[in-house]
Motif scaffolding. Sequence first.
Motif, short mmCIF file in Angstrom:
data_model
loop_
_atom_site.label_atom_id
_atom_site.label_comp_id
_atom_site.label_asym_id
_atom_site.label_seq_id
_atom_site.Cartn_x
_atom_site.Cartn_y
_atom_site.Cartn_z
N SER A 61 1.23 -0.77 0.18
CA SER A 61 -0.28 0.22 0.10
C SER A 61 0.58 0.99 0.07
O SER A 61 0.19 2.49 -0.77
CB SER A 61 -0.89 -0.07 1.60
N ARG A 62 2.44 1.02 0.28
CA ARG A 62 3.11 1.98 0.63
C ARG A 62 4.16 2.65 -0.74
O ARG A 62 4.95 3.32 -1.33
CB ARG A 62 3.96 2.49 1.42
N PHE B 282 -1.97 4.72 -3.80
CA PHE B 282 -3.40 4.47 -2.59
C PHE B 282 -3.10 5.16 -1.56
O PHE B 282 -2.35 5.84 -1.47
CB PHE B 282 -2.70 2.78 -2.08
N GLN C 32 -3.49 7.11 1.53
CA GLN C 32 -2.85 6.65 2.90
C GLN C 32 -4.16 6.62 4.11
O GLN C 32 -4.18 6.11 5.32
CB GLN C 32 -1.17 7.70 3.11
#
Length: 153
Positions: A103-104, A139, A141
């Motif tokens: 996701s990072r 994405f 955060q």
Amino acid sequence: MKLQTKYLGEIEIKEEQILNFEQGLPAFEDETAFVLLPFSSDEVFFILQSIHTPSLAFVVTDPFHFFDDYQVEVSDGVIEQLDIEKQEDVALFTVLTLQEPFSRTTANLQAPIIINMAEQKGKQIILSESSYETKHSIFSQEPGNSVNQKGAR
């Protein structure tokens, strides 16, 4: 022909799948032949795999999947170099920097890869006069944080 890849092991490809990057990629000028391979079944992520160096592969994506307002102006010189005649022959990709957790992961919106799929020719261009950077989160955060999803501010 058989091709040893970084992520998929040994696979079979056809000669007509090979993309020619006449000037290579920045920092990889000697690497002029790549193949675009699916990396996920949803056709969101792809691998730009070197034909000559098995360990050289970039995970790429269509930037419009994550950044619907992304804009790239292609110069006449690049259009001529890639023999682009119709816009529908062009595919645009951005290189991802994979992170843990996934996701990072970030996208390099400053240096998109343009491919004329009809002619199998590609080039990475640098958008030096834009607000795009080399690391844009693909994405959000935080829920509702559209700045990270949209890219340039």
